[in-house]
Design a protein around this motif. Structure first.
Motif, PDB file in Angstrom:
ATOM      1  N   LEU A  56      13.952   6.283   5.124  1.00  0.00           N
ATOM      2  CA  LEU A  56      12.653   6.801   5.515  1.00  0.00           C
ATOM      3  C   LEU A  56      11.912   7.296   4.280  1.00  0.00           C
ATOM      4  O   LEU A  56      12.517   7.851   3.359  1.00  0.00           O
ATOM      5  N   LEU A 103       7.986   7.204  13.564  1.00  0.00           N
ATOM      6  CA  LEU A 103       9.158   6.929  12.743  1.00  0.00           C
ATOM      7  C   LEU A 103       9.109   5.518  12.171  1.00  0.00           C
ATOM      8  O   LEU A 103       9.527   5.284  11.030  1.00  0.00           O
ATOM      9  N   SER A 130       9.450   4.222   8.086  1.00  0.00           N
ATOM     10  CA  SER A 130      10.735   3.575   7.827  1.00  0.00           C
ATOM     11  C   SER A 130      10.545   2.350   6.948  1.00  0.00           C
ATOM     12  O   SER A 130       9.462   1.774   6.860  1.00  0.00           O
ATOM     13  N   ILE A 153      15.793   3.793  14.517  1.00  0.00           N
ATOM     14  CA  ILE A 153      14.842   4.895  14.695  1.00  0.00           C
ATOM     15  C   ILE A 153      14.784   5.346  16.149  1.00  0.00           C
ATOM     16  O   ILE A 153      14.525   6.520  16.435  1.00  0.00           O
TER      17      ILE A 153
END
Length: 305
Positions: A122, A250, A254, A270
């Motif tokens: 991330l 997310l 990512s 995720i």
């Protein structure tokens, strides 16, 4: 990064035990998967198929190619990095500013190795709070590095200021510490004092600080306490979000290999994170005066059951 005789374990980063003839500024103690880093001033003989193109904030273009698990990365103005995911090695170009180059190595080249081996990364900062990890993330220029630096100055171990590796193969996701570097905007570096950190490089925008060895700790993975999504606002407020609503956020932070398999694996990872740990939305003014109250909220999140 300077050359040293012999190839030996230099330290650890992102869950890798780095072996090299070079000396590094940002590694931690501990073990991990073996990773050989060596210098090579020649471009690769074969680069394979075009995989992706990236443009950095300063406009430099990076082209990424892949052939049988080996990634050839051509960074404009720097040279070629060659990442062999099977052998566990990264070839790097000669560069007159070793500390600056090292930050590049632990960025995209190391990320490609992690992704090729099934890991998750991330774009985020991360700090340790009472033995667990709080990830701080948000759009660019939302103060995540400044906040992470301030928490480090207050005694909370800095685990990453840009890119963080996660292992989601357990009930509670685990986080591997990244390089022990803090790159602060020049205006922030003038007032934010991180005890023991030393300046090792600088560019037009940022000052690069290497953390004191005593502050680094090991590269052993730690459990993830939660994720804090940073937003700008006129008042300070924090709320816990519903997991199903956070997958898009997310996904935006990512990294994944641009293949069907790579994207599917990233999406599954995720989703597991969203269902496994708390995620908070933190709205705050981007002011120096509000920083202590913001830090307290992050620490409370890290200590929440």
């Amino acid at each position: 990064m300077s050359q040293a005789a012999g190839s030996a374990s230099a330290g650890s980063v992102h869950g890798f035990s780095v072996h090299s003839r070079a000396r590094f500024n940002y590694l931690r103690s501990g073990g991990g998967e073996p990773l050989l880093v060596r210098e090579n001033g020649s471009p690769p003989d074969q680069v394979g198929s075009f995989l992706a193109q990236r443009t950095s904030r300063n406009g430099a273009v990076t082209h990424i190619y892949e052939r049988n698990g080996t990634f050839s990365v051509d960074v404009e103005g720097i040279g070629w990095f060659v990442v062999d995911s099977t052998a566990g090695s990264i070839e790097v170009p000669p560069w007159p500013e070793p500390a600056w180059l090292e930050a590049e190595i632990w960025g995209l080249p190391a990320a490609l190795l992690v992704l090729a081996r099934g890991g998750l990364l991330l774009h985020a900062s991360a700090v340790e709070v009472d033995g667990r990890v709080v990830i701080l993330t948000g759009p660019s220029h939302h103060g995540k590095t400044t906040l992470a630096g301030a928490l480090s100055a207050a005694g909370h171990r800095l685990l990453s200021e840009d890119l963080i590796r996660l292992d989601v193969g357990t009930t509670t996701p685990r986080v591997y510490p990244g390089p022990a570097v803090l790159r602060l905007r020049r205006d922030v570096a003038r007032w934010l004092d991180v005890p023991g950190a030393r300046e090792v490089a600088a560019d037009a925008e940022k000052v690069h600080l290497a953390l004191e060895p005593a502050q680094r700790g090991t590269c052993d993975p730690l459990p993830l306490a939660g994720i804090v999504l940073l937003h700008r606002g006129s008042t300070l407020a924090m709320e816990r979000l519903e997991p199903v609503s956070m997958i898009q956020d997310l996904w935006a932070i990512s990294l994944n290999l641009p293949t069907s398999e790579g994207r599917a694996r990233c999406f599954n990872d995720i989703t597991h994170i969203a269902e496994s740990v708390p995620i908070w939305k933190l709205v705050r003014p981007l002011t120096r005066e509000s920083l202590p109250d913001v830090m307290n909220l992050v620490i409370e999140a890290g200590r929440a059951p």
